[in-house]
Structures are given as structure tokens and as C-alpha cells.
Motif scaffolding. Structure first.
Motif, PDB file in Angstrom:
ATOM      1  N   LEU A 110       0.812  -1.220   0.000  1.00 26.00           N
ATOM      2  CA  LEU A 110       0.000   0.000   0.000  1.00 26.00           C
ATOM      3  C   LEU A 110       0.844   1.269   0.000  1.00 26.00           C
ATOM      4  O   LEU A 110       0.458   2.282   0.549  1.00 26.00           O
ATOM      5  CB  LEU A 110      -0.976   0.017   1.188  1.00 26.00           C
ATOM      6  CG  LEU A 110      -2.002  -1.104   1.228  1.00 26.00           C
ATOM      7  CD1 LEU A 110      -2.832  -1.020   2.493  1.00 26.00           C
ATOM      8  CD2 LEU A 110      -2.913  -1.043   0.012  1.00 26.00           C
ATOM      9  N   ARG A 111       2.011   1.212  -0.633  1.00 23.61           N
ATOM     10  CA  ARG A 111       2.832   2.413  -0.740  1.00 23.61           C
ATOM     11  C   ARG A 111       2.104   3.413  -1.642  1.00 23.61           C
ATOM     12  O   ARG A 111       1.497   3.039  -2.645  1.00 23.61           O
ATOM     13  CB  ARG A 111       4.196   2.078  -1.333  1.00 23.61           C
ATOM     14  CG  ARG A 111       5.108   3.279  -1.460  1.00 23.61           C
ATOM     15  CD  ARG A 111       6.487   2.826  -1.911  1.00 23.61           C
ATOM     16  NE  ARG A 111       7.282   3.900  -2.431  1.00 23.61           N
ATOM     17  CZ  ARG A 111       8.199   4.554  -1.722  1.00 23.61           C
ATOM     18  NH1 ARG A 111       8.405   4.251  -0.469  1.00 23.61           N
ATOM     19  NH2 ARG A 111       8.909   5.515  -2.274  1.00 23.61           N
ATOM     20  N   LEU A 112       2.182   4.648  -1.267  1.00 25.95           N
ATOM     21  CA  LEU A 112       1.578   5.710  -2.053  1.00 25.95           C
ATOM     22  C   LEU A 112       2.482   6.077  -3.222  1.00 25.95           C
ATOM     23  O   LEU A 112       3.699   5.981  -3.123  1.00 25.95           O
ATOM     24  CB  LEU A 112       1.397   6.962  -1.187  1.00 25.95           C
ATOM     25  CG  LEU A 112       0.566   6.814   0.083  1.00 25.95           C
ATOM     26  CD1 LEU A 112       0.673   8.082   0.906  1.00 25.95           C
ATOM     27  CD2 LEU A 112      -0.862   6.529  -0.262  1.00 25.95           C
ATOM     28  N   GLN A 113       1.876   6.549  -4.309  1.00 25.33           N
ATOM     29  CA  GLN A 113       2.662   7.156  -5.380  1.00 25.33           C
ATOM     30  C   GLN A 113       3.045   8.564  -4.965  1.00 25.33           C
ATOM     31  O   GLN A 113       4.133   9.029  -5.252  1.00 25.33           O
ATOM     32  CB  GLN A 113       1.866   7.209  -6.681  1.00 25.33           C
ATOM     33  CG  GLN A 113       1.763   5.901  -7.381  1.00 25.33           C
ATOM     34  CD  GLN A 113       1.075   6.063  -8.729  1.00 25.33           C
ATOM     35  OE1 GLN A 113       0.801   7.151  -9.213  1.00 25.33           O
ATOM     36  NE2 GLN A 113       0.783   4.933  -9.348  1.00 25.33           N
ATOM     37  N   GLY A 114       2.117   9.253  -4.302  1.00 28.20           N
ATOM     38  CA  GLY A 114       2.380  10.618  -3.884  1.00 28.20           C
ATOM     39  C   GLY A 114       1.185  11.222  -3.184  1.00 28.20           C
ATOM     40  O   GLY A 114       0.165  10.567  -2.980  1.00 28.20           O
ATOM     41  N   VAL A 115       1.337  12.492  -2.813  1.00 29.56           N
ATOM     42  CA  VAL A 115       0.285  13.245  -2.133  1.00 29.56           C
ATOM     43  C   VAL A 115       0.207  14.640  -2.733  1.00 29.56           C
ATOM     44  O   VAL A 115       1.133  15.095  -3.412  1.00 29.56           O
ATOM     45  CB  VAL A 115       0.524  13.334  -0.606  1.00 29.56           C
ATOM     46  CG1 VAL A 115       0.430  11.959   0.046  1.00 29.56           C
ATOM     47  CG2 VAL A 115       1.853  13.997  -0.289  1.00 29.56           C
ATOM     48  N   GLY A 116      -0.888  15.321  -2.477  1.00 28.19           N
ATOM     49  CA  GLY A 116      -1.072  16.669  -3.004  1.00 28.19           C
ATOM     50  C   GLY A 116      -1.856  17.531  -2.047  1.00 28.19           C
ATOM     51  O   GLY A 116      -2.308  17.080  -0.994  1.00 28.19           O
ATOM     52  N   GLY A 117      -1.997  18.789  -2.447  1.00 25.34           N
ATOM     53  CA  GLY A 117      -2.708  19.722  -1.586  1.00 25.34           C
ATOM     54  C   GLY A 117      -3.175  20.952  -2.338  1.00 25.34           C
ATOM     55  O   GLY A 117      -2.968  21.093  -3.541  1.00 25.34           O
ATOM     56  N   PRO A 118      -3.796  21.885  -1.606  1.00 22.69           N
ATOM     57  CA  PRO A 118      -4.348  23.098  -2.200  1.00 22.69           C
ATOM     58  C   PRO A 118      -3.272  24.167  -2.401  1.00 22.69           C
ATOM     59  O   PRO A 118      -2.132  24.007  -1.983  1.00 22.69           O
ATOM     60  CB  PRO A 118      -5.367  23.548  -1.155  1.00 22.69           C
ATOM     61  CG  PRO A 118      -4.757  23.112   0.142  1.00 22.69           C
ATOM     62  CD  PRO A 118      -4.069  21.801  -0.177  1.00 22.69           C
ATOM     63  N   GLY A 119      -3.678  25.256  -2.988  1.00 22.31           N
ATOM     64  CA  GLY A 119      -2.788  26.408  -3.134  1.00 22.31           C
ATOM     65  C   GLY A 119      -2.307  26.582  -4.556  1.00 22.31           C
ATOM     66  O   GLY A 119      -1.697  25.682  -5.114  1.00 22.31           O
TER      67      GLY A 119
END
Length: 91
Positions: free
Chosen positions: A19-28
Motif C-alpha cells: 500500500l505504498r503511495l505514489q504521492g500526495v497533493g494539496g491546495p494552493g
């Protein structure tokens, strides 16, 4: 100069049994996205990232190592589900 940023979404690596993530993101500024390796470098370089858990509490992201492999996670809160996997998928 290091900054502080909110994480609001994730991209799972569906091919990874751990369950490793590829990545994460956010606002802005129209949103942002970083791979796990980029996030590790940013956190180790002094940037700080936080998210909101399923109970509505703010939790910091950190770098940890398992089986010699670095990954990102949130501070341990003893609650399931995994805070990052509980976020909506990034577009």
C-alpha cells in the motif's frame, strides 16, 4: 526557506502490495502534487506537511523506514484507517 503545507489528497500505487503511495497533493495556487520520493526529500530538507485525520485532528507527516525503505506517514495516533489512505484520491 522551509515552508508548511497541507496535504489533502493521495495517489495510491495499486501495484504495490504494501500500500505504498505514489504521492500526495494539496491546495494552493491551483493545487500541487509530489511523489513520495519528492516528499521524503522535502521533509528531510525541513519542509513541514500536515493533514487532518478522520477525527478532525491536525497531524504532521514524517519520514519513517521499514525494511530499509523510506516512506511517509503521519504521526502515530493509534487510529485506523491510515490517515493518508483515508484522504480522497488526487485528481
Amino acid at each position: 526557506m522551509a515552508g508548511t503545507f497541507q496535504v489533502t489528497c493521495h495517489k495510491p500505487d495499486n501495484a504495490d502490495k504494501d500500500l505504498r503511495l505514489q504521492g500526495v497533493g494539496g491546495p494552493g495556487g491551483g493545487g500541487w502534487y509530489r511523489t513520495v520520493d519528492q516528499m521524503i526529500n522535502l521533509i528531510e530538507g525541513g519542509d513541514r506537511f500536515w493533514t487532518v485525520d478522520t477525527k478532525g485532528n491536525s497531524v504532521w507527516l514524517m519520514v519513517s523506514t521499514r525494511n530499509g525503505r523510506k516512506y511517509i506517514k503521519t504521526e502515530s495516533d493509534g487510529l485506523e484507517p491510515n490517515n493518508l489512505l483515508a484522504l480522497p484520491n488526487c485528481p
